[in-house]
Design an enzyme around this catalytic site. Structure first.
Site, PDB file in Angstrom:
ATOM      1  N   GLU A  12       0.821  -1.218   0.000  1.00  0.00           N
ATOM      2  CA  GLU A  12       0.000   0.000   0.000  1.00  0.00           C
ATOM      3  C   GLU A  12       0.853   1.267   0.000  1.00  0.00           C
ATOM      4  OE1 GLU A  12      -4.124  -1.605   2.067  1.00  0.00           O
ATOM      5  OE2 GLU A  12      -2.434  -1.201   3.385  1.00  0.00           O
ATOM      6  N   ASP A 196     -11.552  -6.709  -3.262  1.00  0.00           N
ATOM      7  CA  ASP A 196     -12.305  -7.981  -3.226  1.00  0.00           C
ATOM      8  C   ASP A 196     -13.722  -7.688  -2.740  1.00  0.00           C
ATOM      9  OD1 ASP A 196     -10.525  -7.808  -0.515  1.00  0.00           O
ATOM     10  OD2 ASP A 196     -12.521  -8.568  -0.084  1.00  0.00           O
TER      11      ASP A 196
HETATM   12  N1  ADE Z   1      -9.222  -5.510   3.301  1.00  0.00           N
HETATM   13  C1  ADE Z   1      -9.393  -5.820   2.012  1.00  0.00           C
HETATM   14  N2  ADE Z   1     -10.327  -6.783   1.870  1.00  0.00           N
HETATM   15  C2  ADE Z   1     -10.747  -7.093   3.116  1.00  0.00           C
HETATM   16  C3  ADE Z   1     -11.691  -8.011   3.632  1.00  0.00           C
HETATM   17  N3  ADE Z   1     -12.380  -8.820   2.830  1.00  0.00           N
HETATM   18  N4  ADE Z   1     -11.860  -8.063   4.974  1.00  0.00           N
HETATM   19  C4  ADE Z   1     -11.161  -7.247   5.794  1.00  0.00           C
HETATM   20  N5  ADE Z   1     -10.255  -6.369   5.356  1.00  0.00           N
HETATM   21  C5  ADE Z   1     -10.052  -6.281   4.028  1.00  0.00           C
END
Ligand code: ADE
Length: 230
Positions: A12, A196
């Site tokens: 990041e 995601d």
């Molecule tokens: N950061 C990126 N994706 C995530 C997720 N599915 N759960 C928690 N933190 C995240």
């Protein structure tokens, strides 16, 4: 003005460090901090490591030890809002802690006595972000970000967080960083690009899209720094 730019993971902050000038690495309290300049503005960049405990420590030190007076967070998040796609940019209109739970004592989810369920970012920084988005023709989304010390990868859990907190995205550091800044009266802004959908494919998607989404967020945050310099 000295601006802290904080991420959670190396991926990041890498796209940030690649664009900075006069970088000086300072090792402190079990972490590395990068004092540098961007377009003539003093910045301090760090990644905290994942989760609320580490990000609380790093945010506190960026302010109290390194003297930062503004904090911008850049990173990735899982989508809860079904309208969000991988790569979309979202800023927190407010943040909550979804795994803070003393409901057994009759308190609301995410609340402890003398605390706040929601913490709000600085309005001027929100305005700056909106101006950047407009000038770059970027569809910047505004949403509720839920933070917790869990990587969410189930529809059931996602639904529970959505209905309890009206959350749009999920991550693991925003609320704790917000809490530090709120307590110390330091303006902050939390930006995330979706990596995601917090569903059964989340860990695979996260690994696939982490770097690409992290760069989308980092590039936007640097545009904000440029605008703050004007
Ligand atoms: N950061 C990126 N994706 C995530 C997720 N599915 N759960 C928690 N933190 C995240």
């Amino acid at each position: 003005m000295k601006i802290a730019i904080l991420g959670a993971m190396p991926e990041e902050v890498k796209p940030l460090l690649e664009k900075l000038d006069n970088i000086k690495k300072v090792d402190y309290a079990d972490n590395s901090y990068y004092e540098a300049q961007y377009k003539g503005i003093d910045v301090v960049v760090a990644y905290s490591k994942i989760g609320c405990a580490f990000s609380t420590l790093t945010a506190t030190l960026l302010i109290e030890h390194f003297g930062c007076d503004v904090l911008l967070f850049s990173g990735v998040a899982g989508a809860i809002n079904s309208g969000y796609k991988i790569g979309d940019l979202i800023y927190a209109s407010k943040l909550c802690k979804h795994d803070l739970d003393i409901t057994a004592f009759g308190h609301p989810p995410g609340f402890v006595p003398e605390g706040k369920v929601y913490i709000y970012p600085d309005e001027k920084l929100v305005q700056v972000a909106k101006e950047v988005a407009k000038s770059k023709n970027i569809d910047l989304k505004e949403g509720v970000i839920a933070t917790g010390d869990q990587f969410i990868s189930s529809e059931e859990k996602k639904e529970q967080i959505k209905t309890t907190f009206n959350a749009d995205a999920i991550e693991m550091e925003g609320y704790s960083v917000a809490l530090v800044c709120d307590a110390l009266n330091v303006p902050f802004f939390i930006l995330r690009a979706i990596s995601d959908s917090a569903d059964m494919d989340a860990s695979f998607d996260f690994d696939t899209f982490l770097e690409k989404s992290a760069k989308i967020s980092a590039d936007f945050v640097l545009e904000m720094v440029k605008k703050l310099a004007d």
